[in-house]
Design a protein around this motif. Structure first.
Motif, mmCIF file in Angstrom:
data_model
loop_
_atom_site.group_PDB
_atom_site.id
_atom_site.type_symbol
_atom_site.label_atom_id
_atom_site.label_comp_id
_atom_site.label_asym_id
_atom_site.label_seq_id
_atom_site.Cartn_x
_atom_site.Cartn_y
_atom_site.Cartn_z
ATOM 1 N N HIS A 13 1.188 -1.341 -0.281
ATOM 2 C CA HIS A 13 -0.032 0.014 0.269
ATOM 3 C C HIS A 13 0.635 1.451 -0.098
ATOM 4 C CE1 HIS A 13 -3.580 -2.426 1.535
ATOM 5 N NE2 HIS A 13 -3.892 -1.591 0.447
ATOM 6 N N TYR A 32 -2.694 8.076 -7.613
ATOM 7 C CA TYR A 32 -1.604 8.012 -7.864
ATOM 8 C C TYR A 32 -0.661 8.828 -8.328
ATOM 9 C CZ TYR A 32 -4.771 3.766 -9.376
ATOM 10 O OH TYR A 32 -5.352 2.983 -8.702
ATOM 11 N N SER A 91 -9.586 1.902 -12.788
ATOM 12 C CA SER A 91 -8.996 2.785 -13.365
ATOM 13 C C SER A 91 -9.466 3.607 -14.410
ATOM 14 C CB SER A 91 -10.221 3.603 -12.031
ATOM 15 O OG SER A 91 -8.552 4.217 -12.119
HETATM 16 C C1 FMN Z 1 -7.108 -7.287 -8.945
HETATM 17 C C2 FMN Z 1 -7.643 -6.190 -8.278
HETATM 18 C C3 FMN Z 1 -6.928 -6.574 -6.554
HETATM 19 C C4 FMN Z 1 -6.728 -5.465 -5.979
HETATM 20 N N1 FMN Z 1 -5.698 -5.821 -4.524
HETATM 21 C C5 FMN Z 1 -5.657 -4.754 -3.721
HETATM 22 C C6 FMN Z 1 -5.107 -5.596 -2.472
HETATM 23 O O1 FMN Z 1 -4.767 -5.957 -2.204
HETATM 24 N N2 FMN Z 1 -5.845 -4.522 -1.027
HETATM 25 C C7 FMN Z 1 -6.128 -3.625 -1.334
HETATM 26 O O2 FMN Z 1 -5.625 -2.268 -1.013
HETATM 27 N N3 FMN Z 1 -6.819 -3.293 -3.116
HETATM 28 C C8 FMN Z 1 -6.438 -3.967 -3.749
HETATM 29 N N4 FMN Z 1 -7.193 -3.426 -5.287
HETATM 30 C C9 FMN Z 1 -7.565 -2.357 -4.730
HETATM 31 C C10 FMN Z 1 -6.856 -0.638 -5.246
HETATM 32 O O3 FMN Z 1 -5.787 -1.327 -5.731
HETATM 33 C C11 FMN Z 1 -7.881 0.262 -5.885
HETATM 34 O O4 FMN Z 1 -7.233 0.979 -4.559
HETATM 35 C C12 FMN Z 1 -9.037 0.465 -6.176
HETATM 36 O O5 FMN Z 1 -9.157 -0.322 -7.484
HETATM 37 C C13 FMN Z 1 -9.576 1.640 -6.793
HETATM 38 O O6 FMN Z 1 -8.599 2.293 -7.285
HETATM 39 P P1 FMN Z 1 -8.798 2.115 -8.917
HETATM 40 O O7 FMN Z 1 -10.615 2.980 -9.347
HETATM 41 O O8 FMN Z 1 -7.925 2.938 -9.734
HETATM 42 O O9 FMN Z 1 -8.770 0.809 -9.563
HETATM 43 C C14 FMN Z 1 -6.946 -3.937 -6.034
HETATM 44 C C15 FMN Z 1 -7.702 -3.376 -7.727
HETATM 45 C C16 FMN Z 1 -8.120 -4.577 -8.319
HETATM 46 C C17 FMN Z 1 -8.301 -4.609 -9.675
#
Ligand code: FMN
Length: 365
Positions: free
Chosen positions: A102, A151, A203
């Motif tokens: 994280h 990001y 996203s």
């Molecule tokens: C396949 C996948 C696995 C993820 N694994 C984790 C995880 O292990 N721990 C976590 O806190 N977030 C996890 N996430 C969440 C992402 O890190 C991110 O915070 C979330 O997708 C929101 O961001 P985004 O809208 O850019 O996708 C995961 C997301 C995806 C798509």
């Protein structure tokens, strides 16, 4: 493994397979069935050693700090992923050992040193899965707030890690999120310039981040055909940064000799025995704070959230599942992660019954 050996993620298999979320209780499920994965160290170690000897490419942990409530409070029990990868590196031979880190919770200087340590212990098999976070309860636990520009922070974090591994001189860093002085550290990782990197996101900003910082996007899809979209989109975005970023995805598996057995078991653990309050909480929080799934997923697929955290279900006979994986390869996925209700009970059957079909299809050696 020596420096000249190929990292498993860059090996010859056309469709790579990893095991996901084995470090957390329940794996990816939100179920109350008694056989749910306990994620104790002895079982986890045996499963990792089994996956290693069976030729899977990678072990990918989930990063979790809080449980999802309900009766089981699934994922409250989860092993920290950097220390875990170092332990798994010491008891395996060939498989890649990822850490899911994280950005807001782990300082980049600590992450860089820990990852380099794992890379040395494993002889160059470390992997980094960057997550920028989404769960406000986890941020509260660290006294942090969820920021819009996650990001932006991720890019600074990643730049610090890379510069630590490549800079000849100690450097100062004056960013929006980090102000550091005299940054340096040894050893550098065995992999140069840095360990293989995934970014777990869905996203558009997440994909742009992957285009700049990762070797692979790790993402979800709802139907296999729709998988073409993130792959083509990722190709476009990474072409703009002059990089080539592949796409991995994630599935939960119920593989049984007959379709009826597989579907009955899926219905049982993911519907009859779903941990309802935790499914409500998980789906609600994810829909509100993350974009890790398409909107359809929340509307149509509660069972998939109880069954495997909203990932794609591979439910059926070995032939059914192999056929779905062939289609996933055809749309362009580089590979997928697998999760099970009980990894140790179910992975051997998957190996023995599905992998031969994938070999026949030319997807794996
Ligand atoms: C396949 C996948 C696995 C993820 N694994 C984790 C995880 O292990 N721990 C976590 O806190 N977030 C996890 N996430 C969440 C992402 O890190 C991110 O915070 C979330 O997708 C929101 O961001 P985004 O809208 O850019 O996708 C995961 C997301 C995806 C798509």
């Amino acid at each position: 493994m020596t420096e000249a050996t190929i990292h498993p993620m860059r090996g010859p298999n056309a469709f790579k397979l990893g095991v996901f979320s084995m470090n957390a209780d329940g794996g990816l499920t939100l179920t109350k069935v008694p056989e749910r994965w306990p994620a104790t160290w002895p079982e986890l170690m045996r499963m990792a050693q089994y996956a290693d000897s069976a030729g899977y490419e990678f072990l990918l942990p989930i990063a979790r700090w809080k449980g999802f409530g309900g009766e089981m409070n699934s994922r409250e029990w989860s092993f920290e992923t950097l220390t875990l990868a170092s332990a798994l590196a010491a008891v395996t031979q060939r498989i890649a050992v990822f850490s899911t880190v994280h950005v807001p919770m782990v300082h980049p200087v600590l992450a860089a040193k820990a990852l380099a340590t794992i890379d040395h212990v494993s002889g160059g098999r470390a992997g980094l899965n960057i997550v920028c976070g989404w769960n406000p309860e986890e941020f509260d636990l660290f006294g942090l707030s969820l920021i819009e520009d996650r990001y932006g922070q991720g890019l600074e974090w990643f730049e610090i890690v890379e510069r630590l591994y490549t800079s000849e001189e100690p450097f100062d860093y004056d960013g929006k999120y980090y102000q550091l002085k005299g940054v340096s550290g040894k050893p550098r990782p065995v992999q140069r310039p840095r360990p293989v990197t995934l970014n777990a996101a869905f996203s558009a900003p997440g994909r742009d981040f992957a285009a700049r910082a990762a070797d692979y996007l790790f993402t979800t899809f709802t139907e296999i055909e729709n998988g073409r979209e993130p792959i083509e989109d990722m190709r476009r975005r990474s072409a703009e940064t002059g990089r080539d970023v592949g796409v991995f995805t994630t599935c939960h598996v119920v593989c049984r000799p007959t379709r009826a057995e597989a579907e009955d078991y899926y219905e049982s653990y993911a519907v009859q025995y779903e941990d309802s309050a935790s499914v409500d909480k998980y789906m609600g929080a994810k829909a509100k704070h993350s974009q890790s799934h398409s909107e359809d997923a929340y509307r149509l697929h509660r069972k998939r959230f109880a069954g495997g955290g909203g990932t794609y279900p591979l439910v059926g006979t070995p032939q059914d599942i192999a056929a779905e994986m062939v289609r996933m390869h055809e749309v362009g996925f580089a590979g997928t992660t697998l999760s099970f209700v009980n990894y140790l009970d179910e992975l051997p059957y998957f190996t023995e019954s599905v992998l031969p079909h994938l070999r026949e299809a030319g997807l794996r050696g």
